[in-house]
Design a protein around this motif. Structure first.
Motif, PDB file in Angstrom:
ATOM      1  N   GLU A  70       0.810  -1.213   0.000  1.00 12.12           N
ATOM      2  CA  GLU A  70       0.000   0.000   0.000  1.00 12.12           C
ATOM      3  C   GLU A  70       0.851   1.273   0.000  1.00 12.12           C
ATOM      4  O   GLU A  70       0.352   2.350  -0.264  1.00 12.12           O
TER       5      GLU A  70
ATOM      6  N   LEU B  91       2.099   6.103   2.864  1.00  6.68           N
ATOM      7  CA  LEU B  91       0.969   5.188   2.975  1.00  6.68           C
ATOM      8  C   LEU B  91      -0.219   5.990   3.489  1.00  6.68           C
ATOM      9  O   LEU B  91      -0.078   6.759   4.440  1.00  6.68           O
TER      10      LEU B  91
ATOM     11  N   LYS C  78      -4.243   5.156   4.574  1.00  7.15           N
ATOM     12  CA  LYS C  78      -5.344   4.214   4.747  1.00  7.15           C
ATOM     13  C   LYS C  78      -6.548   5.013   5.231  1.00  7.15           C
ATOM     14  O   LYS C  78      -6.417   5.847   6.122  1.00  7.15           O
TER      15      LYS C  78
END
Length: 108
Positions: free
Chosen positions: A79, A93, A95
């Motif tokens: 990711e 990254l 999320k």
């Protein structure tokens, strides 16, 4: 830190930092970082608040390793978006789940 603030509905940490574990080689440090990221994301998702934002930077990881890029790509989550120069490897990254967000940036 998130456990102490379960009663808050909105939390934002803008400069959270992972402390590097002492005496780890480069591969061990990357594994440690990935473990901490996974744990932090688990806590963010489980937190009862409606809006949780945590922005982290990884600092203090300085290694002379000729194979940094390949090790970063092999050991950290897919990711991450990764960039490399002749001297360093950097990554980011992000999320997101509903209104809960984790951003991690690093340079090694």
């Amino acid at each position: 830190m998130l456990k102490r603030h379960l009663f808050l509905k909105e939390i934002e940490f803008n400069n959270a930092r992972f402390k590097p574990a002492k005496r780890l080689n480069f591969e061990e440090a990357l594994k440690d970082v990935q473990k901490k990221i996974n744990l932090l994301w688990k806590f963010i998702v489980a937190h009862p608040g409606t809006t949780i934002t945590v922005k982290c930077s990884l600092k203090g990881y300085r290694f002379d390793d000729r194979d940094k890029l390949h090790k970063v790509m092999r050991l950290l989550s897919k990711e991450f978006s990764i960039q490399a120069t002749s001297r360093s490897v950097s990554g980011k990254l992000t999320k997101t789940l509903a209104s809960k967000t984790l951003e991690v940036t690093f340079v090694v």
